[in-house]
Design an enzyme around this catalytic site. Sequence first.
Site, PDB file in Angstrom:
ATOM      1  N   HIS A 116       0.840  -1.208   0.000  1.00 36.12           N
ATOM      2  CA  HIS A 116       0.000   0.000   0.000  1.00 36.12           C
ATOM      3  C   HIS A 116       0.873   1.257   0.000  1.00 36.12           C
ATOM      4  O   HIS A 116       0.592   2.219  -0.714  1.00 36.12           O
ATOM      5  CB  HIS A 116      -0.892   0.035   1.251  1.00 36.12           C
ATOM      6  CG  HIS A 116      -1.940  -1.042   1.331  1.00 36.12           C
ATOM      7  ND1 HIS A 116      -2.059  -1.887   2.403  1.00 36.12           N
ATOM      8  CD2 HIS A 116      -2.931  -1.405   0.471  1.00 36.12           C
ATOM      9  CE1 HIS A 116      -3.079  -2.715   2.219  1.00 36.12           C
ATOM     10  NE2 HIS A 116      -3.623  -2.453   1.048  1.00 36.12           N
ATOM     11  N   LYS A 167     -16.242  -7.404   4.084  1.00 37.10           N
ATOM     12  CA  LYS A 167     -15.276  -8.247   4.800  1.00 37.10           C
ATOM     13  C   LYS A 167     -15.270  -7.894   6.277  1.00 37.10           C
ATOM     14  O   LYS A 167     -15.340  -6.728   6.636  1.00 37.10           O
ATOM     15  CB  LYS A 167     -13.844  -7.950   4.323  1.00 37.10           C
ATOM     16  CG  LYS A 167     -13.490  -8.240   2.916  1.00 37.10           C
ATOM     17  CD  LYS A 167     -11.963  -8.035   2.771  1.00 37.10           C
ATOM     18  CE  LYS A 167     -11.560  -7.666   1.365  1.00 37.10           C
ATOM     19  NZ  LYS A 167     -10.153  -7.278   1.255  1.00 37.10           N
ATOM     20  N   ARG A 196      -2.005  -6.258  -8.530  1.00 41.15           N
ATOM     21  CA  ARG A 196      -0.866  -7.112  -8.202  1.00 41.15           C
ATOM     22  C   ARG A 196      -0.740  -8.209  -9.246  1.00 41.15           C
ATOM     23  O   ARG A 196       0.098  -8.162 -10.111  1.00 41.15           O
ATOM     24  CB  ARG A 196      -1.048  -7.709  -6.803  1.00 41.15           C
ATOM     25  CG  ARG A 196      -0.850  -6.717  -5.697  1.00 41.15           C
ATOM     26  CD  ARG A 196      -1.424  -7.188  -4.392  1.00 41.15           C
ATOM     27  NE  ARG A 196      -2.877  -7.221  -4.455  1.00 41.15           N
ATOM     28  CZ  ARG A 196      -3.672  -7.432  -3.429  1.00 41.15           C
ATOM     29  NH1 ARG A 196      -3.149  -7.702  -2.251  1.00 41.15           N
ATOM     30  NH2 ARG A 196      -4.970  -7.419  -3.562  1.00 41.15           N
ATOM     31  N   SER A 239      -2.864  -8.141   2.674  1.00 37.12           N
ATOM     32  CA  SER A 239      -3.135  -8.024   4.113  1.00 37.12           C
ATOM     33  C   SER A 239      -3.634  -9.352   4.668  1.00 37.12           C
ATOM     34  O   SER A 239      -3.253  -9.757   5.768  1.00 37.12           O
ATOM     35  CB  SER A 239      -4.180  -6.940   4.375  1.00 37.12           C
ATOM     36  OG  SER A 239      -3.742  -5.701   3.902  1.00 37.12           O
TER      37      SER A 239
HETATM   38  P1  ADP Z   1      -9.902  -3.900  -0.616  1.00 39.24           P
HETATM   39  O1  ADP Z   1     -10.723  -4.614   0.416  1.00 39.24           O
HETATM   40  O2  ADP Z   1     -10.587  -2.712  -1.212  1.00 39.24           O
HETATM   41  O3  ADP Z   1      -9.305  -4.807  -1.667  1.00 39.24           O
HETATM   42  P2  ADP Z   1      -7.193  -3.641   0.367  1.00 39.24           P
HETATM   43  O4  ADP Z   1      -6.705  -2.842   1.516  1.00 39.24           O
HETATM   44  O5  ADP Z   1      -6.982  -5.108   0.393  1.00 39.24           O
HETATM   45  O6  ADP Z   1      -8.730  -3.266   0.236  1.00 39.24           O
HETATM   46  O7  ADP Z   1      -6.582  -3.077  -0.985  1.00 39.24           O
HETATM   47  C1  ADP Z   1      -6.789  -1.753  -1.368  1.00 39.24           C
HETATM   48  C2  ADP Z   1      -6.154  -1.534  -2.725  1.00 39.24           C
HETATM   49  O8  ADP Z   1      -4.745  -1.678  -2.605  1.00 39.24           O
HETATM   50  C3  ADP Z   1      -6.593  -2.533  -3.813  1.00 39.24           C
HETATM   51  O9  ADP Z   1      -6.637  -1.868  -5.060  1.00 39.24           O
HETATM   52  C4  ADP Z   1      -5.496  -3.551  -3.815  1.00 39.24           C
HETATM   53  O10 ADP Z   1      -5.371  -4.167  -5.084  1.00 39.24           O
HETATM   54  C5  ADP Z   1      -4.301  -2.667  -3.507  1.00 39.24           C
HETATM   55  N1  ADP Z   1      -3.228  -3.426  -2.889  1.00 39.24           N
HETATM   56  C6  ADP Z   1      -3.270  -4.215  -1.805  1.00 39.24           C
HETATM   57  N2  ADP Z   1      -2.068  -4.765  -1.554  1.00 39.24           N
HETATM   58  C7  ADP Z   1      -1.243  -4.307  -2.522  1.00 39.24           C
HETATM   59  C8  ADP Z   1       0.116  -4.536  -2.848  1.00 39.24           C
HETATM   60  N3  ADP Z   1       0.884  -5.386  -2.162  1.00 39.24           N
HETATM   61  N4  ADP Z   1       0.614  -3.897  -3.913  1.00 39.24           N
HETATM   62  C9  ADP Z   1      -0.165  -3.061  -4.637  1.00 39.24           C
HETATM   63  N5  ADP Z   1      -1.446  -2.819  -4.407  1.00 39.24           N
HETATM   64  C10 ADP Z   1      -1.993  -3.439  -3.372  1.00 39.24           C
END
Ligand code: ADP
Length: 161
Positions: free
Chosen positions: A17, A41, A90, A128
């Site tokens: 992030h 979630k 990703r 995450s």
């Molecule tokens: P959500 O529940 O909306 O997917 P996340 O916090 O899991 O929330 O992810 C938010 C955004 O950040 C999404 O677009 C996800 O693809 C991106 N994201 C999560 N982890 C990574 C990472 N390691 N590298 C790049 N983008 C990421």
Amino acid sequence: MVRALYPGSFDPVTNGHIDLVQRGLALFETVTVAVAANIGKQALLPIEDRLQLLRTVLPRTERVQVTTFRGLVVDFCKQNGYGVILRGLRTIADFEYEYQMALTNRHMRPDVETVFVMPSVQYSYVSSSLIKDVVRNGGDVSAFLPAPVEKVLRARLQASP
Ligand code: ADP
């Protein structure tokens, strides 16, 4: 002068992030990280902890802001003047869901554009949810999380595994 909104659950924020926020800063005037308060979630960390950790680990500049929102991302964008939704891509597994969401958002608000950014390769497989599983089982995640995030996550998982 485009202001971008980076929405997500951030449960917790990872180096992936952070990498994305840094890339967003090269493209947009400001990047606002917005923690969704009404996601389907079940989150592990309370929203206050997620916001606090984001504020601790993100670059300290007025060009990066942290907030929370309820309801549709596109409505939040319109109400607050964000022209772009920033999302990370990703692997190919992200693509289908992100594609559907981007086009649904465009249907609702054609003037809000979704921009996808790929993270550095060393974070391209970091999520995450996987990190929570590794920590639950005693693994080392220090390469993927800032130390303050790992500390809060471990404490939370010890309290309620
Ligand atoms: P959500 O529940 O909306 O997917 P996340 O916090 O899991 O929330 O992810 C938010 C955004 O950040 C999404 O677009 C996800 O693809 C991106 N994201 C999560 N982890 C990574 C990472 N390691 N590298 C790049 N983008 C990421």
